[in-house]
Design a protein around this motif. Sequence first.
Motif, PDB file in Angstrom:
ATOM      1  N   ASP A 204       6.223   2.396   6.623  1.00  0.00           N
ATOM      2  CA  ASP A 204       4.809   2.030   6.454  1.00  0.00           C
ATOM      3  C   ASP A 204       4.152   2.933   5.426  1.00  0.00           C
ATOM      4  N   ASP A 205       3.900   2.521   4.235  1.00  0.00           N
ATOM      5  CA  ASP A 205       4.516   1.371   3.634  1.00  0.00           C
ATOM      6  C   ASP A 205       5.280   1.847   2.402  1.00  0.00           C
TER       7      ASP A 205
ATOM      8  N   ASP B 144       4.422  -5.209   3.436  1.00  0.00           N
ATOM      9  CA  ASP B 144       3.995  -4.067   4.235  1.00  0.00           C
ATOM     10  C   ASP B 144       4.982  -3.875   5.389  1.00  0.00           C
ATOM     11  N   MET B 145       5.941  -2.978   5.188  1.00  0.00           N
ATOM     12  CA  MET B 145       6.991  -2.621   6.155  1.00  0.00           C
ATOM     13  C   MET B 145       8.148  -3.627   6.128  1.00  0.00           C
TER      14      MET B 145
ATOM     15  N   HIS C  35       0.844  -1.203   0.000  1.00  0.00           N
ATOM     16  CA  HIS C  35       0.000   0.000   0.000  1.00  0.00           C
ATOM     17  C   HIS C  35       0.874   1.246   0.000  1.00  0.00           C
TER      18      HIS C  35
ATOM     19  N   GLU D 148      -5.414   1.579   2.379  1.00  0.00           N
ATOM     20  CA  GLU D 148      -5.094   0.548   3.377  1.00  0.00           C
ATOM     21  C   GLU D 148      -5.304   1.066   4.787  1.00  0.00           C
ATOM     22  N   GLU D 149      -4.777   2.265   5.033  1.00  0.00           N
ATOM     23  CA  GLU D 149      -4.852   2.829   6.392  1.00  0.00           C
ATOM     24  C   GLU D 149      -6.289   3.168   6.790  1.00  0.00           C
TER      25      GLU D 149
END
Length: 506
Positions: free
Chosen positions: A314-315, A379-380, A297, A351-352
């Motif tokens: 992130d991210d 993701d991260m 994302h 996403e968030e």
Amino acid sequence: MFLLFPSILFAQDKDTVAMRYSRIITKEDLKGYLTIVSDDAMEGRETGKDGQKKCADFIQSMFRSFGIPPYRDNTYYQEFPLDIVKPTHAEVSINKINFIANKDFYNYPGQSEQQINSTSVLFLGYGIDDDKYSDYKGIDVKGKVVMILSGEPFRKDSTSFVSGKKDRTKWSYYKTKPDKAKEKGVSALLIVVDNVEKDVADNKHRLESESMKLEGNTIEMPVIYISKEMANAILKKKKIDSLKEKILASGKPLNLVAKTKIEIGIKSKIEKVNSENVLGYIEGGDLKNELIIVTAHYDHLGKSGDVVFNGADDDGSGTVGVMELAQAFAKAKKDGHGPRRSILFMTVAGEEKGLLGSSYYVQHPEFPIKNTVCDLNIDMIGRQDEKHKDNANYIYVIGDDKLSSQLHTISESANKLYENLELDYTYNDVNDKNRFYYRSDHYNFAKNGIPIIFYFNGVHEDYHKATDKVEKINFDKMEKITRLVFYTAWELANRNERIVIDSDKK
Ligand SMILES: [Zn+2]
């Protein structure tokens, strides 16, 4: 000699193809892209805002520069419509007396517009499900206004009715009450809390935040947190405290119907906005109808006043990882080593705000879901967590064995052959209370029966803070992990047989 010969050939063969293209993925490129993606100019990439669109434009321009053509109609974007739901207070009256929001009750934003009028309220003690602390069994809760106590019942010796232990941290229980009620078709859920004003102060930010959802979703059951006084008004002659005591003293559940007129009004203020997933599609060869998806994302939390949440790890880290992977596979294809299966490199938004971009994609897939072999979600991948503070050479791998044991095997052997990272499966445990398996975009694919791998470095002190900045990223680590994803994707795209779905460990 004779025995060694084939394996040497194998190694040389790898060296000339997969390894050669893995070297397209470099820490220098990753750093260059991430410096742009996490720059203040991107304004924290909040979904629907200018910064997010600016970042989308950067990603598509890079896809174009790698020689990846638009996936359709001259576009790299999959646009999707969103509703921004502004926070509004519910209106609640009991026997025609209006109660006051944030003093007598509170509700979180995001509930859809509706009016519920009822002449009775069903009190169910602590529960909403057929656990031993609730005797609603046989009582139809569908379409009813239900009132329950918050938290978990404890006996005098402070053991829990639910677990039988002196354990006050059964957090999942708190989360599931509204979910259970929704599942059972309750029309509105009232949860009696000890101190409304304290809760309001503690949750100020969430109570005042806008929320976002995909346009046109179904009506959500209202959840209203109410004071004891309000509960007493509902119960009329009875008192909530004495009912509570009765339950705790007897160790038995309790239910009753209060003949009370209650009116609940939810008004919603909605603003429309569009967002976009950015798709880099590389068509495969002889197996091109089958598709491997690689996701990350690119949206993040935006800004608060002048403070930008750069979201480097992130991210941003996954986003630029996907870009590098796209570049490597595009170059391989250009040189005549294109993947047999097609690969979709997709950076998603929303996403968030609740995995919205990936959710939209699986509801409106650009390529058939049944031909989608797997999703590798990043993701991260640029930082270290507390557990690994002295060891950068690791990555949490989540979900790889949930639907396909072959996917797990492929991931393991790609790692053993090439990168030798410590693959940490801690968060793959279904009982892990962090529930990471449900918390990033891969989950929308898994829900649709598509095997996934989620690559994740764990949370750290800058997680979701304005200090998640590019200076703190470990690019050596990112390069290794991105190459691990590369080798895994390479095998998945080029092997003879599509991986099979042979397990169900969701
Ligand atoms: Zn994330």
